[in-house]
Design a protein around this motif. Sequence first.
Motif, short mmCIF file in Angstrom:
data_model
loop_
_atom_site.label_atom_id
_atom_site.label_comp_id
_atom_site.label_asym_id
_atom_site.label_seq_id
_atom_site.Cartn_x
_atom_site.Cartn_y
_atom_site.Cartn_z
N UNK A 41 -0.14 1.32 -28.01
CA UNK A 41 1.17 0.41 -27.64
C UNK A 41 2.41 1.37 -27.00
N UNK A 42 1.95 2.57 -26.56
CA UNK A 42 2.64 3.48 -25.97
C UNK A 42 2.39 3.61 -24.50
N UNK A 43 3.50 3.29 -23.54
CA UNK A 43 3.18 3.44 -22.01
C UNK A 43 2.91 4.76 -21.79
N UNK A 44 2.19 5.20 -20.96
CA UNK A 44 1.87 6.51 -20.46
C UNK A 44 2.86 6.85 -19.43
N UNK A 45 3.33 5.63 -18.52
CA UNK A 45 4.27 5.71 -17.45
C UNK A 45 5.61 5.02 -17.87
N UNK A 46 6.80 5.93 -18.16
CA UNK A 46 7.72 5.07 -18.75
C UNK A 46 8.21 3.92 -18.04
N UNK A 47 8.50 2.75 -18.51
CA UNK A 47 8.99 1.64 -17.92
C UNK A 47 10.00 1.75 -17.00
N UNK A 48 10.96 2.62 -17.21
CA UNK A 48 12.21 3.15 -16.47
C UNK A 48 11.75 3.47 -14.95
N UNK A 49 10.66 4.43 -14.95
CA UNK A 49 10.36 5.14 -14.03
C UNK A 49 9.66 4.23 -12.94
N UNK A 50 8.78 3.30 -13.63
CA UNK A 50 8.28 2.23 -12.82
C UNK A 50 9.44 1.42 -12.16
N UNK A 51 10.43 1.13 -12.94
CA UNK A 51 11.46 0.49 -12.10
C UNK A 51 12.27 1.20 -11.18
N UNK A 52 12.21 2.51 -11.33
CA UNK A 52 12.94 3.33 -10.37
C UNK A 52 12.14 3.35 -9.17
N UNK A 53 10.78 3.37 -9.21
CA UNK A 53 9.86 3.17 -8.07
C UNK A 53 10.06 2.04 -7.32
N UNK A 54 10.25 0.93 -8.12
CA UNK A 54 10.53 -0.27 -7.22
C UNK A 54 11.94 -0.43 -6.64
N UNK A 55 12.76 0.37 -7.35
CA UNK A 55 14.18 0.38 -6.79
C UNK A 55 14.18 1.35 -5.42
N UNK A 56 13.41 2.40 -5.46
CA UNK A 56 12.97 3.20 -4.53
C UNK A 56 12.63 2.54 -3.12
N UNK A 60 0.87 -1.22 -0.02
CA UNK A 60 0.16 -0.07 0.05
C UNK A 60 0.83 1.28 0.01
N UNK A 61 1.96 1.04 0.45
CA UNK A 61 2.97 2.28 0.56
C UNK A 61 3.40 2.77 -0.98
N UNK A 62 3.30 2.21 -1.95
CA UNK A 62 3.44 2.19 -3.21
C UNK A 62 2.42 3.45 -3.89
N UNK A 63 1.20 3.49 -3.24
CA UNK A 63 0.30 4.63 -3.55
C UNK A 63 0.88 6.21 -3.35
N UNK A 64 1.25 6.33 -2.12
CA UNK A 64 2.08 7.81 -1.81
C UNK A 64 3.21 7.77 -2.42
#
Length: 334
Positions: free
Chosen positions: A279-294, A191-195
């Motif tokens: 076919x174009x992601x509205x959120x860059x895959x790299x940003x999503x991976x950075x959130x996971x890294x965060x 759930x902390x992924x939301x904020x």
Amino acid sequence: MYNAVVKTALLFLFAGMLPAADLRIGIVGTDTSHVPVFTRMLFEESLGAKIVAAWKGGSKDFEQSANRVDPFAEEIRTKYGVEIVADLPAMLAKVDAVLLESVDARVHLELARQVIAAHKPLFIDKPLAATLEDAREIARLAKAAGVPWFSTSSLRYGAIGAVAKFPDATGAAVWGPGTIMPQFPLELSWYVIHPIEMLYTILGPGCETVARTSTPSGDALIGRWKDGRIGTVYAARPDADYGAIVFRGKEVMDLHPKKSAASEYRPLVLAIVQFFQSGKAPVANEETLEIMTFMDAAQQAAGRHPGGSEVGWVSRPARDVHVPLCEPGELPFA
């Protein structure tokens, strides 16, 4: 790479010869409340796609899954005519694109692997995966196969996300619920992924260090961006509304909608349909991976290493719950 069916459908769509609703979407995992909500929206409105099939999935060892998988499957079958398919390969043969909705992120990698092998574009509901390693593997598999994907929290598109795009933001503080599920190796991903997603909506990618301190009542995270901006997340337990304060020089903006408004789903559903069509992601895959890294770095900052992962940026840990946040270290982003 889109499959031939999607390509053909889109060609006719843009030529005005085929209604957008002919884009067929399948659901993987009927154990989240998003399943009936998304299905209803696509059933009631002409948004360019319909849910036509679903595979129930489910995790017997995870109560939040086991208690909901059958009721939600029955709801979308009886109310909206969705076909409940006995196995995942059979469902993939019936659809053009996939919503991976399984509430248990531990199974996301294995399910995504099968969807990617079938060359179906997919949206993966939050979190992308249960560990940073799984998230990176999903991204690797999709890139190798040429399959478009994206993943996000609905908070990026809710009331906060709609107004929280400030290129001149010099910093931000966000807050929300801090519930942690012990089944998830990456403990903040439930759930902390939301904020955290709200923070990235405001500041964008580029965080280089994370520090964390915890008490029974919540977690405080501090991220330092490469350009010197600072973003903080407070995850309150047992629950909280969502909110954000955005610093813009001398100006400060306070965004504090109620939880129901903050997580309004229609903008997200529109973004998903547009993604499947383009076919174009509205959120860059790299940003999503950075959130996971965060989130991984924050867990390491607390002295815990989910799945033995190693990231290139993390603070020195603030392990004692009554000790103030430590000064972030200087480890570079990798």
